[in-house]
Design a protein around this motif. Structure first.
Motif: not given
Lengths: 303, 355
Positions: A187-212
């Protein structure tokens, strides 16, 4: 992980709209069965990255491979293996929930009976006869996810699946998403909710201004931050001065509502507070992805 | 194949549940038919109305066969009020008034309508000659006159309007259907969703074609059904069913126009505006609403460029003018050629997505 070929391989992906570099050199792998989150504020480039992965947009440069194949141009060998839930729920007009999912299922040669089962999975069997215009936001999102999954894809893309939902609907949807992942799908998920990513994801990439900026398991990112734990009690329970004396090296602040003690060794502080019976309104908060974002960008996280 | 069937059914359900679309594609054109069919029920007939004052033996004593022939061209109303009759002729309500005084048959006519006056004079003259011949004992004249209306000019309003308005209805239905489906499906991301499924583009377009032809079929059934009611009195020719291939070719032509309009616009409003701009003037300039026989030559020539002109005239030919299927073939060819060209343009302009 070694020796296993990744389900998704993204290398040096770039996409510009005029002057705006929406995606500016993004690389990552997603392993089979992983729940991967792309996290970032609005406009970070999450959706553009996702759309290039889905084969909806052609990258300016860099490459995407899914199961070892390129999704661009429209690749009919890949399409049956991927399921996509779009940001705006794409439904046929004036069809009932049951008709929607049966229509989508039939595009993949999936039977009506099997499609109906998916309505039950997302808890919409009671709404089967309702038109999508009459469903609530949360119900539409669940239907949209069911439509994306009806053909049993190995890889699922979800673009901001919980945006615009009330907290209860969000939690309900999280349960559905955990089940999907538990079935062994990637599963690949995009979200702007930090708690959602923290709660669901095995791994996250934090993006800002087009970069990880950073990627890894949420717990690791938070732990590596080595941020202090914040212990708060109601203002007046203990004076700031007394609080500073509880242990060495404490940072104490009082905003008139709560008194907050920042410490890297919370255990002795908590027991000292307990001894003084000064636990009224106690809350203990460790670092979160929000702190990670703050640390990485130097600014507060605003979705 | 299953994707084609399920997309067609999704599209058809969406259409038949959309009251606005139903109204504008089926009920609205039908209202025109009912309105104009009722208004011009008696107009357009080539009969000329005349008054007969008192007894006119020349007319009254016509043999049954001749009387029936006369009925085809003249509608005779009997009256005994001479002054009122002459007044009606003067006002132009009636073409002429005839009376017989002894051996003299008098035709009162108004010079205001020279054509009708001449028609009546001609007919009455032939009656007088026949009466004279009979009086002279010639029972089998060497030459007899039989008046036979030319089909075209005797087309009653309903005969003309049914295929005309039906053609217009098919044209708007197909154009708007295709344009709006394309734009709303793009705008609502349904096209994007379909692009992410293994459905071939041909199934998506095929479904739209099938649904449009089904809608055109429904329009035809409703129109012909209503026009056939005794009140309107549509008379279908022998090979009327030959309009079906014309209808299909016309639907395809206007579908392709709609696809171009839909591919070129970003919002449903823009798509409707373009579709209206194309279909409405075309309806006026193609003889769908009124005949072009009296229109200037340049307009008649211009109309040849409009697919609606070919759709309407071919449907009139086979439905009411008694022409055979073969007559429609050139028009069908033109409509299909038009379709190929516009579908090509639409394919060139086609975008799955907004951005």
């Amino acid at each position: 992980m070694h020796g296993m070929s990744p389900t998704i391989k993204v290398e040096e992906l770039r996409k510009a709209y005029g002057e705006l570099r929406a995606v500016d050199g993004v690389s990552f792998d997603v392993q089979p069965g992983e729940f991967f989150g792309i996290l970032g504020p609005n406009g970070a480039g999450k959706t553009t990255t996702l759309e290039m992965m889905e084969g909806l947009r052609k990258p300016d440069s860099g490459s995407v491979t899914l199961f070892g194949e390129s999704p661009w141009p429209r690749n009919p060998r890949l399409l049956p293996r991927i399921g996509v839930q779009l940001q705006a729920s794409a439904f046929f007009e004036r069809l009932t929930a049951r008709e929607q999912i049966r229509t989508f299922a039939s595009l993949y040669g999936v039977s009506a009976r099997k499609a109906d089962e998916w309505l039950a999975v997302v808890g919409l069997e009671d709404m089967a006869g309702k038109r999508n215009e009459d469903l609530s936001g949360g119900q539409q999102q669940r239907l949209s996810i069911a439509c994306a999954l009806a053909h049993g894809p190995d890889l699922v893309f979800l673009d901001e699946p919980t945006s615009g939902l009330d907290p209860q609907a969000r939690r309900n949807l999280w349960d559905v998403l955990r089940d999907i992942s538990a079935q062994g799908r990637t599963v690949v998920l995009t979200t702007h909710y930090l708690d959602e990513a923290e709660s669901l994801c095995d791994r996250v990439a934090i993006m800002d201004h087009g970069r990880i900026l950073e990627s890894g398991p949420p717990a690791t990112l938070v732990r590596d931050l080595d941020a202090p734990t914040r212990i708060s009690v109601e203002t007046g329970t203990i004076t700031a001065e007394a609080a500073r004396g509880l242990a060495d090296g404490l940072e104490v602040s009082d905003d008139g509502v709560s008194l907050t003690i920042a410490t890297r060794t919370p255990a002795p502080v908590l027991s000292a507070l307990a001894e003084r019976d000064a636990l009224r309104g106690l809350s203990v908060r460790g670092a979160t992805l929000e702190d990670v974002f703050l640390h990485l960008t130097g600014r507060e996280y605003r979705a | 194949m299953t994707s084609f069937v399920s997309l067609s059914s999704a599209m058809a359900r969406g259409f038949f549940r959309d009251r606005t679309a139903l109204f504008f594609t089926i009920l609205f054109p039908l209202m025109f038919l009912v309105l104009f069919g009722g208004l011009f029920k008696d107009a357009g007939a080539s009969k000329t109305d005349i008054l007969q004052i008192g007894a006119v033996p020349v007319v009254d004593q016509l043999p049954a066969e001749a009387a029936a022939g006369l009925d085809q061209v003249l509608a005779v109303t009997r009256t005994s009020d001479r002054a009122a009759a002459l007044e009606e002729v003067r006002k132009g309500d009636k073409a002429a008034a005839i009376e017989q005084v002894g051996g003299e048959l008098i035709v009162h006519y108004s010079a205001a309508d020279a054509v009708k006056a001449a028609t009546v004079r001609g007919i009455v003259e032939s009656l007088v000659q026949q009466a004279n011949l009979a009086a002279a004992g010639v029972t089998t004249p060497a030459v007899t006159l039989r008046t036979q209306p030319v089909e075209d000019q005797s087309l009653k309003a309903i005969q003309y309007m049914t295929p005309g308005l039906l053609g217009w209805a098919i044209a708007t239905g197909a154009t708007f259907g295709a344009a709006l489906t394309l734009v709303t499906w793009r705008q609502k991301k349904i096209l994007r969703r379909l692009r992410l499924s293994p459905v071939p583009l041909a199934s998506v377009i095929g479904a739209r074609v099938a649904v449009s032809i089904a809608i055109a079929g429904a329009q035809c059934a409703m129109f012909i059904g209503v026009a056939l009611l005794p009140y309107f009195g549509l008379q279908l020719s022998d090979q009327w069913w030959a309009f079906i291939p014309v209808m299909i070719a016309g639907t395809l032509a206007f579908l392709s126009i709609g696809l171009v309009a839909g591919a070129a616009s970003k919002t449903p409003e823009a798509a409707s505006a373009i579709a209206n701009l194309i279909t409405l003037p075309m309806a006026f300039l193609s003889g769908a609403f009124f005949p072009l026989d009296g229109a200037p030559k340049w307009l008649q020539q211009l109309s040849e460029f409009f697919p609606l002109k070919h759709l309407v005239s071919s449907m009139q030919d086979v439905m009411v003018r008694g022409e055979s299927f073969a007559v429609t073939l050139p028009d069908i060819g033109l409509l299909l050629g038009f379709t190929v060209v516009l579908a090509g343009i639409a394919a060139f302009l086609f975008r799955w997505d907004d951005a």
